[in-house]
Design an enzyme around this catalytic site. Sequence first.
Site, mmCIF file in Angstrom:
data_model
loop_
_atom_site.group_PDB
_atom_site.id
_atom_site.type_symbol
_atom_site.label_atom_id
_atom_site.label_comp_id
_atom_site.label_asym_id
_atom_site.label_seq_id
_atom_site.Cartn_x
_atom_site.Cartn_y
_atom_site.Cartn_z
ATOM 1 C CD GLU A 95 50.759 26.011 30.053
ATOM 2 O OE1 GLU A 95 50.006 25.944 31.146
ATOM 3 O OE2 GLU A 95 50.413 26.592 29.072
ATOM 4 C CG ASP A 107 53.797 27.013 26.688
ATOM 5 O OD1 ASP A 107 52.768 27.179 25.739
ATOM 6 O OD2 ASP A 107 53.680 27.148 27.957
ATOM 7 C CG HIS A 112 72.949 22.875 25.962
ATOM 8 N ND1 HIS A 112 73.815 23.621 26.034
ATOM 9 C CD2 HIS A 112 72.800 22.996 24.379
ATOM 10 C CE1 HIS A 112 74.666 23.656 25.060
ATOM 11 N NE2 HIS A 112 73.781 23.417 23.900
ATOM 12 C CD GLU A 113 69.924 20.348 22.939
ATOM 13 O OE1 GLU A 113 69.430 21.199 21.804
ATOM 14 O OE2 GLU A 113 71.006 19.850 22.958
ATOM 15 C CG HIS A 145 70.593 25.773 21.699
ATOM 16 N ND1 HIS A 145 71.482 27.015 21.446
ATOM 17 C CD2 HIS A 145 71.355 24.698 21.832
ATOM 18 C CE1 HIS A 145 72.685 26.490 21.544
ATOM 19 N NE2 HIS A 145 72.774 25.201 21.982
ATOM 20 C CG HIS A 199 76.818 26.378 21.806
ATOM 21 N ND1 HIS A 199 76.913 25.757 20.436
ATOM 22 C CD2 HIS A 199 76.015 25.646 22.011
ATOM 23 C CE1 HIS A 199 76.363 24.644 20.484
ATOM 24 N NE2 HIS A 199 75.820 24.383 21.496
ATOM 25 C CB CYS A 203 53.031 30.187 23.530
ATOM 26 S SG CYS A 203 54.635 29.438 23.362
ATOM 27 C CG ASN A 212 49.689 30.909 28.463
ATOM 28 O OD1 ASN A 212 51.012 31.019 27.829
ATOM 29 N ND2 ASN A 212 49.024 29.946 28.673
#
Length: 486
Positions: free
Chosen positions: A200, A284, A333-334, A337, A343, A389, A392
């Site tokens: 979320e 989240d 991409h972020e 990570h 990577h 988290c 749900n």
Amino acid sequence: MIQVLLVTICLAVFPYQGSSIILESGNVNDYEVVYPRKVTALPKGAVQQKYEDAMQYEFKVNGEPVVLHLEKNKELFSEDYSETHYSPDGREITTYPLVEDHCYYHGRIENDADSTASISACNGLKGHFKLQGEMYLIEPLELSDSEAHAVYKYENVEKEDEAPKMCGVTQNWESHEPIKKASQSNLPPEQEELLKRYIELVVVADHRMYTIYDGDKTEISSIIYEIVNILTQIFRPLHIRVALIGLEIWSSGELSKVTLSADDTLEAFGEWRETVLMNRKRHDHAQLLTGMIFSGTIEGRTYKSRMCDPKHSVGIVRDHRTRRHFVANRMAHELGHNLGIDHDRDSCSCGANSCIMSATVSNEPSSQFSDCSLNQYLKHIIHYHYTTCLYNEPSKTDIVSPPVCGNYYTEVGEDCDCGPPANCQNPCCDAATCKVTTGSQCAEGLCCDQCKFMKEGTVCRVARGDWNNDICTGQSAECPNKGYYG
């Protein structure tokens, strides 16, 4: 029964086809001009929606006929979706806009198993579709003839002439074992269930972005909708559903420090999220979309493997105005990570020139995770509980539009959804009705085995660390997630 709208696009090419033109994505060297002509086939007496739940387009690309199937992205918004901006004196203003009849679609090309599409139909057709391995963009032309659209390959957009852009996360492979190639589409059902996560998401546009767009909150919101529409499609092969639960625009000034340092900006945004946003909006993960050009050609920054952490489940991404697909790639991409994905190595592949987790940002952004990313997700992410988290699942009533059978998402009134009949590979699910097949009790779920409920007491999720085993009830295909320590 949802009626499918048939829309025929007739193509007409202007004499200046092939010349250069400045379009939303930049300077385009080769393009076609097309005239979408809508032909509806709704039954007599049917209610005409502003934006239909399902549409089908027929047109030609490079002289070859194609059929584009589009379905409204029902995973885009949740029922408690909200938007927040600020008055000039800093007063918080939160609204809950009606999003049932939105205009953002996902799709595919008929008879092209690897095709995808992400389209906004708000004002003409704008977005991209992948056909025979090549990315095409479509957008309305700003001509006196409002029906004219341009279609062009992504490779024909002139690329930015600047230093290679980089991700701000340092490479940190946790294992030196050889990477075993993994398929994104041929996982056993029990593994697909184990992989399912639900993010979320809150997206925040900073004050610099607000200023760049001349304070047009409607335009900024539309940009974020388009980006998240692409984002949800990118994460689908990883069985991660991304839903936009909140959008915030810092219209009266920056609410956390935004500087040339990506690290400082990320840290400040994380502190704001923990102390302010978490106290007023359930979510989240939060992403800051900024107009700041960071030092060192950094395009984005996040914390590694910190999803669900109050301060560190955040990311920052630089906005690129009209290049929505590029920004969605960076945000994915972020997020990757933050979920714990590293990577890509040189040996990783996704069937494109670059993949989502490439360390260097390509001018031709990918919409696919590599085999290495999936392998790492399979091998590591599902074995740790720091992403609890994300277990749900938003209520099926949270996505506020009627169900459409064949969109791969099991909605209210459906037992299962394995996609269109031609693509369905689940023997327990009837693709035509989205109901279980005759004699079957279930078609999906960790407590479903060969179309039957697993026996009571069967372990469906093995304990790790201090967590207890989760046990099947014998009455349902779902694996109960008790979510407590032993």
